[in-house]
Design a protein around this motif. Structure first.
Motif, short mmCIF file in Angstrom:
data_model
loop_
_atom_site.label_atom_id
_atom_site.label_comp_id
_atom_site.label_asym_id
_atom_site.label_seq_id
_atom_site.Cartn_x
_atom_site.Cartn_y
_atom_site.Cartn_z
N PRO A 2 26.27 -8.36 -4.90
CA PRO A 2 25.61 -7.12 -4.38
C PRO A 2 24.20 -7.30 -4.84
N SER A 3 23.33 -6.83 -3.63
CA SER A 3 22.13 -6.75 -4.01
C SER A 3 21.62 -5.72 -5.30
N LYS A 4 22.36 -4.58 -5.05
CA LYS A 4 22.30 -3.59 -6.02
C LYS A 4 23.46 -3.44 -6.80
N VAL A 5 23.38 -3.32 -8.16
CA VAL A 5 24.50 -3.30 -9.04
C VAL A 5 24.48 -1.47 -9.28
N ARG A 6 25.41 -0.91 -9.05
CA ARG A 6 25.84 0.56 -9.27
C ARG A 6 26.59 0.89 -10.34
N ILE A 7 26.13 1.46 -11.37
CA ILE A 7 26.74 1.61 -12.95
C ILE A 7 26.99 3.23 -13.16
N ALA A 8 28.17 3.42 -13.20
CA ALA A 8 28.69 4.78 -13.65
C ALA A 8 28.56 5.04 -15.20
N LEU A 9 27.92 5.85 -15.93
CA LEU A 9 27.63 6.03 -16.90
C LEU A 9 28.42 7.34 -17.59
N ASP A 10 29.35 7.36 -18.54
CA ASP A 10 30.08 8.54 -19.04
C ASP A 10 28.92 9.23 -20.32
N ALA A 11 27.93 9.86 -19.74
CA ALA A 11 26.91 10.38 -20.53
C ALA A 11 27.20 11.36 -21.52
N MET A 12 28.54 11.49 -21.75
CA MET A 12 28.92 12.70 -22.84
C MET A 12 29.78 12.02 -23.84
N GLY A 13 30.16 10.57 -23.47
CA GLY A 13 31.03 9.67 -24.45
C GLY A 13 30.17 9.24 -25.95
N GLY A 14 30.93 8.86 -26.63
CA GLY A 14 30.34 8.48 -28.12
C GLY A 14 30.03 9.58 -28.78
#
Length: 353
Positions: A2-14
């Motif tokens: 893919p030309s773009k890599v789409r990353i979903a981040l769990d912004a409330m984890g950790g």
């Protein structure tokens, strides 16, 4: 690719959430400008952090939810309470829906595995997924799996781990036929549990073109870098990981104490500080952060819950690399070619979009 890599981040984890996830994503974006992010979590917590990183803000979209999986939740509890509403679930669901190529979370490991397995399902021929990590060695790095996803496993499970680990090693190390060893209590063929010996017989008998099976590897062989891929079931793999992390911290503490013991020791450190810095960089746990969940119909990466922004950035980098080098398709191809070694008839993978 893919030309773009789409990353979903769990912004409330950790342990910290958005104050680590957002700057970590910004660091990763600086290294990989062609990345787009889905930031899943409480908008009120994400936006103030995002305002500090204009480039990341321009490359991101927020999916709002104020439901988070806690570190104390059991996997079953997380599924009941957080299914379809939590930041962890929604990040994984974005992968299933095709809105993201990979999900990254620093949240509860058991909950993340349960949600990922429930939502994405396993690949044909894979009964149980595995947590895969990158292990620094004297020769460079090795892929080690399973690091704690499941306990136990028969010979076919171990063979499937070998195939998936080899696929990942070929991507990371650019090797057509990475070496693979089974973790055991001795190098002799008569040692170890029956399932380990049976897996060894399968791997040696098949002589698979995608990997070079070298036999059993003892615990000290991991750090020596005797194989590109070390395969074990999750119980012993997790113990090995925690023992190595503890030993690294112990060595750092002992070295620090000895350096401070006398003026002569401190003087010696000044002359050798470049070597000490190189060793510190080699053993930096941040640079080994990012456990890939292999065996699923989608990519999920687990970051250490206590990682800082730099550590989370490395976990995000791992997700980027797995997408960019088409790891999932590579595993699919390998499993279908070698399906008879795993005891199943290969079938085309289901559409997960």
């Amino acid at each position: 690719m893919p030309s773009k890599v789409r990353i979903a981040l769990d912004a409330m984890g950790g342990d910290v959430g958005a104050p680590v996830v957002i700057p970590g994503a910004a660091i990763s974006l600086g290294r990989h400008p062609e990345t787009e992010f889905l930031l899943v979590g409480d908008r009120a917590r994400i936006e103030p952090e995002l305002d500090r990183h204009p480039k990341l803000k321009a490359a991101s979209r927020i999916i709002h939810t104020d439901v988070a999986v806690s570190g104390e939740d059991k996997p079953s509890q997380a599924l009941r309470r957080g299914r379809k509403t939590s930041s962890m679930w929604l990040a994984i669901d974005a992968v299933k829906k095709g809105e993201a190529d990979v999900a990254v979370s620093a949240g509860n490991t058991g909950a993340l595995m349960a949600m990922a397995r429930f939502n994405l399902r396993t690949l044909p021929g894979i009964d149980r997924p595995a947590i895969t990590g990158i292990w620094p060695t004297r020769r460079g790095e090795s892929v080690v799996l399973d690091l704690g996803a499941t306990i136990g496993g028969d010979a076919h499970h171990l063979v499937s781990l070998a195939l998936m680990g080899a696929a990942m090693a070929s991507v990371l190390f650019d090797k057509k036929r990475p070496t693979v060893g089974l973790l055991n209590i001795g190098a002799e063929e008569i040692k170890g549990h029956e399932e380990i010996r049976e897996a060894s017989e399968i791997l040696r008998g098949r002589n698979l073109p995608e990997l070079d099976y070298i036999g059993f590897v003892e615990g000290d062989g991991i750090g020596k870098g005797l194989a590109d891929v070390i395969v074990t079931e999750g119980f012993s793999g997790n113990i090995a990981l925690k023992a190595a992390e503890g030993t690294a911290r112990q060595m750092a503490d002992l070295l620090r104490n000895e350096i401070q013991r006398s003026w002569l020791s401190r003087l010696g450190y000044l002359f050798a500080r470049n070597a000490f810095q190189a060793m510190r960089n080699k053993m930096d746990p941040n640079k080994s952060n990012g456990g890939v969940f292999l065996g699923l119909k989608g990519l999920v990466v687990k970051s250490h819950g206590g990682a800082g922004a730099e550590g989370f950035a490395y976990a995000t980098d791992v997700g980027y690399e797995m997408v960019k080098f088409d790891l999932l398709n590579k595993i699919n191809q390998m499993l279908n070619r070698e399906g008879s070694a795993l005891g199943y008839v290969p079938t085309a993978p289901e559409d997960v979009s």
